[in-house]
Write an enzyme that holds these catalytic residues in place. Sequence first.
Site, PDB file in Angstrom:
ATOM      1  N   CYS A  30      14.583  -6.297  36.423  1.00 12.48           N
ATOM      2  CA  CYS A  30      15.414  -5.154  36.035  1.00 12.48           C
ATOM      3  C   CYS A  30      14.852  -3.856  36.604  1.00 12.48           C
ATOM      4  O   CYS A  30      13.804  -3.369  36.154  1.00 12.48           O
ATOM      5  CB  CYS A  30      15.489  -5.096  34.505  1.00 12.48           C
ATOM      6  N   CYS A  33      14.567  -0.999  34.120  1.00 18.56           N
ATOM      7  CA  CYS A  33      13.441  -1.246  33.199  1.00 18.56           C
ATOM      8  C   CYS A  33      12.147  -0.741  33.824  1.00 18.56           C
ATOM      9  O   CYS A  33      11.345  -0.077  33.160  1.00 18.56           O
ATOM     10  CB  CYS A  33      13.307  -2.738  32.893  1.00 18.56           C
TER      11      CYS A  33
END
Length: 106
Positions: A30, A33
């Site tokens: 991600c 993230c």
Amino acid sequence: MAVIKATDNDFSEILNGNPKVVVKYYADWCGNCRLFSPKFKRMSDDEQFTNVAFVDVNAENSPEARKFAGVTNLPFFATFKNGKLVDTVAASKEEAVRDLIHKLDV
């Protein structure tokens, strides 16, 4: 304060050992993230949040911790007070996470 890395093995122990907790759920793939990690670390060092434990959970490796907060998207943030879920937000904006933390009556 350092960000605590948690897994399914110690997640409940961390929630029950800290009265106020904010959890960042992430995955290695991600991008948002990864971009949010330095912001999360900076927030953990913020003096107004000294009584809040900041926790990182890899959502892919910890399915039980993920289910506990009802993770729907990544990055995903959840706050817990005395081991109970207070609120969640799926966001990559620091302001949204700060608002979430303030709901713990910081």
